[in-house]
Design a protein around this motif. Structure first.
Motif, PDB file in Angstrom:
ATOM      1  N   HIS A   1      44.165  24.162 -26.357  1.00  0.00           N
ATOM      2  CA  HIS A   1      44.991  22.961 -26.244  1.00  0.00           C
ATOM      3  C   HIS A   1      46.461  23.188 -26.589  1.00  0.00           C
ATOM      4  O   HIS A   1      47.266  22.269 -26.510  1.00  0.00           O
TER       5      HIS A   1
ATOM      6  N   ASP B   1      50.353  24.501 -26.197  1.00  0.00           N
ATOM      7  CA  ASP B   1      51.290  24.543 -25.076  1.00  0.00           C
ATOM      8  C   ASP B   1      52.328  25.644 -25.317  1.00  0.00           C
ATOM      9  O   ASP B   1      53.154  25.497 -26.222  1.00  0.00           O
ATOM     10  N   PRO B   2      52.290  26.735 -24.557  1.00  0.00           N
ATOM     11  CA  PRO B   2      51.308  27.050 -23.515  1.00  0.00           C
ATOM     12  C   PRO B   2      49.969  27.454 -24.124  1.00  0.00           C
ATOM     13  O   PRO B   2      49.916  27.814 -25.310  1.00  0.00           O
ATOM     14  N   PRO B   3      48.878  27.391 -23.337  1.00  0.00           N
ATOM     15  CA  PRO B   3      47.567  27.801 -23.854  1.00  0.00           C
ATOM     16  C   PRO B   3      47.639  29.209 -24.447  1.00  0.00           C
ATOM     17  O   PRO B   3      48.305  30.091 -23.908  1.00  0.00           O
TER      18      PRO B   3
ATOM     19  N   SER C   1      50.174  32.300 -22.984  1.00  0.00           N
ATOM     20  CA  SER C   1      51.107  32.595 -24.076  1.00  0.00           C
ATOM     21  C   SER C   1      51.504  34.066 -24.157  1.00  0.00           C
ATOM     22  O   SER C   1      52.405  34.426 -24.897  1.00  0.00           O
TER      23      SER C   1
END
Length: 351
Positions: free
Chosen positions: A296, A298-300, A350
């Motif tokens: 969850h 941001d980014p994953p 990520s």
């Protein structure tokens, strides 16, 4: 035709361990078959029953007598404050696996926190009264006295994560070394030049092994290991923030970070964003655990997946075997009682 009372390999009556070896299953599985648990496949049940017949296994009468005094309760002991238990997905995933494996048995599960001296003293008195049949220990530090207490009281126990390479209790762990190494190999393959590591608590053997894997990953790539790039944390979000802040002060040109937990990676992400560093453009970020936090974010978040629920199931399987086998611990081998499950790198945006 089987002859009851036949001799086992040990020269005495056949043991539960020998039945398990003959059937090719764990001792906990044998225990469930013998006790009539429905949580066994027909094929497995047939294999165990055949091994029982071939060896002439007869359940130990003393153990059967002792069973009359059993509590049918298992304690999951967490030597951490309650706040940490509810903040970190690792614990809830472990509890889910333990609960799922126990759901088809008659055993009750007790959750006990022992994060303070007072709680530990209360727990010691509780255990000394033999109010549980066995104990699962989760998140144990190297100097924790609880494992030795359990050994002294001769209470069956299984530990999640060894305290050291010389662990004497049955244990279930994931491949922390391989997970750390895989994280660094991935960052190197993405062309990252300066890779930092936000380590967990260094009195936790799993955290030490992740550091070892990080170092080996760099050596595999022909790079020197600079220990200033390794900053110890405490597996918390605030610990991740502090460690990330220190790492950026030391190395402003840092372009990759491997955090020892997803929770610490979340703290690191906050600091990186506050400093205007884009993820992954400026700094690639990897966590550990592959929890809901990773998915969850941001980014994953790219993260090393520990099979935590599977670890919880395996701990119960081992513990049921320990409860069923009442021989002195010193007389049992540890080879099949210290399990290491594989870790897997899950790549996301990520990194």
């Amino acid at each position: 035709m089987a002859v009851h009372g036949a001799r086992g390999r040990s020269g005495g009556r056949p043991t539960l361990e020998e039945v398990a070896a003959r059937a090719g299953v764990g001792r906990g599985t044998v225990s469930r078959v013998i006790n009539g648990s429905p949580r066994v496949s027909d094929a497995t049940r047939a294999a165990v029953e055949a091994a029982v017949a071939e060896l002439g296994y007869v359940p130990n009468t003393a153990a059967r007598a002792l069973a009359a005094n059993r509590t049918d309760a298992i304690a999951l002991v967490v030597p951490e404050p309650e706040t940490r238990f509810f903040a970190e997905p690792y614990f809830s995933d472990m509890l889910r696996g333990v609960g799922a494996e126990l759901s088809e048995t008659e055993m009750q599960l007790l959750l006990i926190f022992a994060g303070s001296d007072r709680e530990r003293q209360r727990l010691a008195q509780y255990l000394a009264a033999h109010r549980v049949d066995g104990v699962l220990l989760v998140s144990v530090h190297a100097d924790d006295p609880l494992p030795d207490l359990l050994s002294q009281l001769e209470i069956p126990a299984v530990i999640s994560g060894r305290r050291s390479a010389e662990e004497t209790l049955p244990s279930v762990d994931s491949d922390n070394y391989g997970g750390g190494r895989a994280a660094v190999e991935h960052l190197v393959s993405r062309g990252r030049g300066r890779i930092g590591h936000l380590a967990g608590r260094m009195d936790v053997y799993g955290a030490q092994r992740r550091v070892d894997g990080y170092r080996q990953g760099l050596r595999d790539a022909g790079r020197e290991v600079d220990d200033r790039l390794i900053v110890p944390g405490d597996f918390t979000e605030e610990g991740g923030r502090r460690a990330m802040t220190l790492l950026l002060e030391r190395f402003p040109d840092l372009d990759a970070v491997f955090a020892g937990s997803d929770v610490m990676a979340a703290g690191a992400r906050q600091v990186l964003r506050e400093r205007g560093r884009r993820i992954p453009d400026d700094v690639a970020l990897i966590g550990y655990d592959d929890s809901a936090i990773a998915r969850h974010m941001d980014p994953p978040l790219t993260s090393v997946r520990q099979p935590i629920e599977e670890m919880g199931r395996a701990m119960i399987d081992l513990l049921l075997g320990e409860i069923a086998d009442r021989r002195p611990v010193a007389s049992r081998g540890l080879e099949k009682r210290q399990l290491v499950l594989p870790a897997e790198l899950v790549v996301r945006a990520s990194s």
